[in-house]
Design a protein around this motif. Structure first.
Motif, PDB file in Angstrom:
ATOM      1  N   PRO A 133       0.814  -1.234   0.000  1.00 64.32           N
ATOM      2  CA  PRO A 133       0.000   0.000   0.000  1.00 64.32           C
ATOM      3  C   PRO A 133       0.837   1.269   0.000  1.00 64.32           C
ATOM      4  O   PRO A 133       0.338   2.329  -0.371  1.00 64.32           O
ATOM      5  CB  PRO A 133      -0.813  -0.124   1.296  1.00 64.32           C
ATOM      6  CG  PRO A 133      -0.037  -1.055   2.164  1.00 64.32           C
ATOM      7  CD  PRO A 133       0.634  -2.009   1.237  1.00 64.32           C
ATOM      8  N   TRP A 134       2.123   1.173   0.378  1.00 64.93           N
ATOM      9  CA  TRP A 134       2.939   2.382   0.490  1.00 64.93           C
ATOM     10  C   TRP A 134       3.141   3.054  -0.854  1.00 64.93           C
ATOM     11  O   TRP A 134       3.161   4.281  -0.938  1.00 64.93           O
ATOM     12  CB  TRP A 134       4.284   2.035   1.126  1.00 64.93           C
ATOM     13  CG  TRP A 134       4.137   1.365   2.448  1.00 64.93           C
ATOM     14  CD1 TRP A 134       4.412   0.063   2.755  1.00 64.93           C
ATOM     15  CD2 TRP A 134       3.619   1.958   3.638  1.00 64.93           C
ATOM     16  NE1 TRP A 134       4.108  -0.200   4.065  1.00 64.93           N
ATOM     17  CE2 TRP A 134       3.625   0.942   4.639  1.00 64.93           C
ATOM     18  CE3 TRP A 134       3.160   3.229   3.983  1.00 64.93           C
ATOM     19  CZ2 TRP A 134       3.187   1.180   5.942  1.00 64.93           C
ATOM     20  CZ3 TRP A 134       2.724   3.458   5.278  1.00 64.93           C
ATOM     21  CH2 TRP A 134       2.739   2.439   6.236  1.00 64.93           C
ATOM     22  N   ILE A 135       3.284   2.273  -1.901  1.00 66.81           N
ATOM     23  CA  ILE A 135       3.498   2.887  -3.214  1.00 66.81           C
ATOM     24  C   ILE A 135       2.218   3.582  -3.690  1.00 66.81           C
ATOM     25  O   ILE A 135       2.275   4.619  -4.348  1.00 66.81           O
ATOM     26  CB  ILE A 135       3.983   1.830  -4.240  1.00 66.81           C
ATOM     27  CG1 ILE A 135       4.505   2.538  -5.501  1.00 66.81           C
ATOM     28  CG2 ILE A 135       2.885   0.832  -4.580  1.00 66.81           C
ATOM     29  CD1 ILE A 135       5.247   1.608  -6.432  1.00 66.81           C
ATOM     30  N   LEU A 136       1.055   3.037  -3.325  1.00 71.40           N
ATOM     31  CA  LEU A 136      -0.203   3.684  -3.697  1.00 71.40           C
ATOM     32  C   LEU A 136      -0.412   4.977  -2.912  1.00 71.40           C
ATOM     33  O   LEU A 136      -0.920   5.966  -3.457  1.00 71.40           O
ATOM     34  CB  LEU A 136      -1.378   2.741  -3.466  1.00 71.40           C
ATOM     35  CG  LEU A 136      -1.694   1.742  -4.574  1.00 71.40           C
ATOM     36  CD1 LEU A 136      -2.987   1.014  -4.262  1.00 71.40           C
ATOM     37  CD2 LEU A 136      -1.778   2.408  -5.928  1.00 71.40           C
ATOM     38  N   ILE A 137      -0.043   4.964  -1.643  1.00 76.25           N
ATOM     39  CA  ILE A 137      -0.173   6.184  -0.841  1.00 76.25           C
ATOM     40  C   ILE A 137       0.683   7.295  -1.442  1.00 76.25           C
ATOM     41  O   ILE A 137       0.255   8.449  -1.538  1.00 76.25           O
ATOM     42  CB  ILE A 137       0.211   5.904   0.622  1.00 76.25           C
ATOM     43  CG1 ILE A 137      -0.862   5.037   1.283  1.00 76.25           C
ATOM     44  CG2 ILE A 137       0.386   7.207   1.404  1.00 76.25           C
ATOM     45  CD1 ILE A 137      -0.543   4.617   2.702  1.00 76.25           C
ATOM     46  N   GLY A 138       1.902   6.951  -1.879  1.00 72.41           N
ATOM     47  CA  GLY A 138       2.756   7.940  -2.526  1.00 72.41           C
ATOM     48  C   GLY A 138       2.173   8.444  -3.830  1.00 72.41           C
ATOM     49  O   GLY A 138       2.198   9.653  -4.111  1.00 72.41           O
ATOM     50  N   CYS A 139       1.628   7.542  -4.635  1.00 70.85           N
ATOM     51  CA  CYS A 139       1.007   7.947  -5.905  1.00 70.85           C
ATOM     52  C   CYS A 139      -0.225   8.810  -5.668  1.00 70.85           C
ATOM     53  O   CYS A 139      -0.418   9.831  -6.337  1.00 70.85           O
ATOM     54  CB  CYS A 139       0.628   6.709  -6.718  1.00 70.85           C
ATOM     55  SG  CYS A 139       2.008   5.824  -7.412  1.00 70.85           S
ATOM     56  N   TYR A 140      -1.057   8.387  -4.731  1.00 71.66           N
ATOM     57  CA  TYR A 140      -2.284   9.134  -4.465  1.00 71.66           C
ATOM     58  C   TYR A 140      -1.992  10.505  -3.860  1.00 71.66           C
ATOM     59  O   TYR A 140      -2.772  11.449  -4.039  1.00 71.66           O
ATOM     60  CB  TYR A 140      -3.194   8.328  -3.537  1.00 71.66           C
ATOM     61  CG  TYR A 140      -3.880   7.153  -4.210  1.00 71.66           C
ATOM     62  CD1 TYR A 140      -3.609   6.843  -5.543  1.00 71.66           C
ATOM     63  CD2 TYR A 140      -4.792   6.363  -3.531  1.00 71.66           C
ATOM     64  CE1 TYR A 140      -4.227   5.773  -6.167  1.00 71.66           C
ATOM     65  CE2 TYR A 140      -5.421   5.293  -4.146  1.00 71.66           C
ATOM     66  CZ  TYR A 140      -5.128   5.003  -5.461  1.00 71.66           C
ATOM     67  OH  TYR A 140      -5.755   3.950  -6.081  1.00 71.66           O
ATOM     68  N   PHE A 141      -0.884  10.609  -3.145  1.00 71.66           N
ATOM     69  CA  PHE A 141      -0.470  11.916  -2.642  1.00 71.66           C
ATOM     70  C   PHE A 141      -0.248  12.898  -3.795  1.00 71.66           C
ATOM     71  O   PHE A 141      -0.698  14.049  -3.756  1.00 71.66           O
ATOM     72  CB  PHE A 141       0.801  11.784  -1.808  1.00 71.66           C
ATOM     73  CG  PHE A 141       1.530  13.082  -1.604  1.00 71.66           C
ATOM     74  CD1 PHE A 141       1.038  14.050  -0.734  1.00 71.66           C
ATOM     75  CD2 PHE A 141       2.703  13.353  -2.296  1.00 71.66           C
ATOM     76  CE1 PHE A 141       1.702  15.254  -0.546  1.00 71.66           C
ATOM     77  CE2 PHE A 141       3.373  14.543  -2.111  1.00 71.66           C
ATOM     78  CZ  PHE A 141       2.874  15.503  -1.241  1.00 71.66           C
ATOM     79  N   THR A 142       0.436  12.455  -4.833  1.00 74.27           N
ATOM     80  CA  THR A 142       0.697  13.347  -5.976  1.00 74.27           C
ATOM     81  C   THR A 142      -0.587  13.681  -6.727  1.00 74.27           C
ATOM     82  O   THR A 142      -0.735  14.784  -7.253  1.00 74.27           O
ATOM     83  CB  THR A 142       1.701  12.703  -6.941  1.00 74.27           C
ATOM     84  OG1 THR A 142       1.171  11.477  -7.465  1.00 74.27           O
ATOM     85  CG2 THR A 142       3.021  12.416  -6.242  1.00 74.27           C
ATOM     86  N   ILE A 143      -1.536  12.718  -6.764  1.00 75.80           N
ATOM     87  CA  ILE A 143      -2.803  12.984  -7.449  1.00 75.80           C
ATOM     88  C   ILE A 143      -3.644  13.982  -6.655  1.00 75.80           C
ATOM     89  O   ILE A 143      -4.296  14.868  -7.226  1.00 75.80           O
ATOM     90  CB  ILE A 143      -3.582  11.668  -7.648  1.00 75.80           C
ATOM     91  CG1 ILE A 143      -2.805  10.712  -8.567  1.00 75.80           C
ATOM     92  CG2 ILE A 143      -4.957  11.946  -8.246  1.00 75.80           C
ATOM     93  CD1 ILE A 143      -3.432   9.337  -8.674  1.00 75.80           C
ATOM     94  N   ALA A 144      -3.649  13.846  -5.326  1.00 79.91           N
ATOM     95  CA  ALA A 144      -4.473  14.719  -4.483  1.00 79.91           C
ATOM     96  C   ALA A 144      -3.886  16.115  -4.341  1.00 79.91           C
ATOM     97  O   ALA A 144      -4.608  17.063  -4.021  1.00 79.91           O
ATOM     98  CB  ALA A 144      -4.651  14.091  -3.097  1.00 79.91           C
ATOM     99  N   LEU A 145      -2.581  16.249  -4.562  1.00 76.27           N
ATOM    100  CA  LEU A 145      -1.904  17.522  -4.330  1.00 76.27           C
ATOM    101  C   LEU A 145      -2.551  18.701  -5.053  1.00 76.27           C
ATOM    102  O   LEU A 145      -2.773  19.753  -4.436  1.00 76.27           O
ATOM    103  CB  LEU A 145      -0.425  17.393  -4.717  1.00 76.27           C
ATOM    104  CG  LEU A 145       0.450  18.627  -4.478  1.00 76.27           C
ATOM    105  CD1 LEU A 145       0.442  19.004  -2.995  1.00 76.27           C
ATOM    106  CD2 LEU A 145       1.881  18.360  -4.945  1.00 76.27           C
ATOM    107  N   PRO A 146      -2.869  18.611  -6.353  1.00 78.45           N
ATOM    108  CA  PRO A 146      -3.498  19.770  -7.019  1.00 78.45           C
ATOM    109  C   PRO A 146      -4.821  20.179  -6.400  1.00 78.45           C
ATOM    110  O   PRO A 146      -5.100  21.374  -6.231  1.00 78.45           O
ATOM    111  CB  PRO A 146      -3.685  19.297  -8.468  1.00 78.45           C
ATOM    112  CG  PRO A 146      -2.689  18.196  -8.640  1.00 78.45           C
ATOM    113  CD  PRO A 146      -2.586  17.529  -7.316  1.00 78.45           C
ATOM    114  N   PHE A 147      -5.672  19.202  -6.037  1.00 79.40           N
ATOM    115  CA  PHE A 147      -6.969  19.520  -5.437  1.00 79.40           C
ATOM    116  C   PHE A 147      -6.783  20.194  -4.077  1.00 79.40           C
ATOM    117  O   PHE A 147      -7.435  21.200  -3.768  1.00 79.40           O
ATOM    118  CB  PHE A 147      -7.797  18.245  -5.267  1.00 79.40           C
ATOM    119  CG  PHE A 147      -8.107  17.535  -6.550  1.00 79.40           C
ATOM    120  CD1 PHE A 147      -9.107  17.991  -7.387  1.00 79.40           C
ATOM    121  CD2 PHE A 147      -7.396  16.409  -6.921  1.00 79.40           C
ATOM    122  CE1 PHE A 147      -9.399  17.344  -8.576  1.00 79.40           C
ATOM    123  CE2 PHE A 147      -7.676  15.744  -8.102  1.00 79.40           C
ATOM    124  CZ  PHE A 147      -8.676  16.214  -8.941  1.00 79.40           C
TER     125      PHE A 147
END
Length: 261
Positions: A133-147
């Protein structure tokens, strides 16, 4: 004349609402139908498909995985982004234009391309993260950043950040005390909007979840994809349950926001 305009506006709003609600209503009917084939209406109604879904341990595990990853990424985003945004807004306001460009970079690279690069980086030592799950948390962090950045930045502009800090200084507070006890409570609505927007987007993300973790840490969207060849009624029950989970999280966030207000 004004009454006619109000009536016209109401009609338009209700038409838009009906258009948006129709696919959900049909999906709900199909999830409750015993059988729906050649007739316009279902042959009957049953809760069998919803019971089968919510009694499936694999679905419950996938739902838990999705919620854990989404809220973990959002918590990480808020903890990291809020202090950085305060420093930029108060000390380096000219950097805001640069940040507005940088936060859009995650959308500049297609998810498939990003996933291939991440697989090459984290599939072997020294740091193996694929399938976790750690790699997904890192990816989702970058996706959520603009919002998150855009919603909170707009909120900061609306509350006149510099004037609030200066007023707190006059009352004897330090800059970080003012940020924690004066600015942060005024950012609650912006943070709530940012979290809701990000959550509704992240819980529906499929490409990163499927390519980077797959069934080793199955999320809700990966589970939906893997069950696509099963019963259409079961899949409809899954889709409508997904919608109500998002609706429930949204309602809880709004309720908590009102209670604190």
């Amino acid at each position: 004349m004004q009454a006619a305009e109000k009536t016209y506006h109401r009609i338009i709003v209700w038409l838009v609402f009906l258009i948006l609600a129709l696919p959900l209503a049909v999906t709900l009917l199909y999830a409750l139908a015993t059988q729906w084939g050649a007739t316009i209406t279902p042959d009957g109604f049953t809760l069998k498909w919803l019971r089968a879904l919510w009694s499936d341990p694999r679905f419950l595990t996938a739902l838990w995985h999705s919620l854990l990853i989404c809220f973990g990424a959002l918590l990480f985003s808020l903890v990291l982004v809020l202090p950085a945004m305060f420093v930029i807004a108060y000390y380096f306001p000219r950097l805001d234009a640069v940040m507005n460009i940088l936060i859009l970079m995650p959308f500049a690279v297609p998810p498939v391309v990003s996933s291939v690069g991440l697989l090459q980086l984290y599939s072997s030592g020294p740091l193996v993260l694929t399938g976790t799950p750690w790699i997904l948390i890192g990816c989702y962090f970058t996706i959520a950043l603009p919002f998150i950045y855009r919603a909170i930045a707009n909120n900061m502009q609306a509350i006149n950040l510099r004037e609030l800090i200066d007023a707190a200084h006059l009352l004897g507070a330090s800059t970080w005390q003012a940020a924690l006890w004066v600015v942060l409570p005024n950012l609650r609505k912006g943070a709530t909007i940012a979290v809701l927007l990000s959550f509704s987007f992240l819980i529906g993300e499929f490409v990163f979840a499927n390519l980077l973790v797959g069934t080793s840490y199955e999320t809700l969207q990966v589970y939906l994809y893997n069950m696509r060849n099963g019963s259409g009624h079961f899949t409809s029950a899954l889709v409508i349950s997904y919608f109500f989970v998002v609706l429930l999280v949204t309602w809880l966030a709004n309720a908590l926001n009102r209670e604190r207000g």
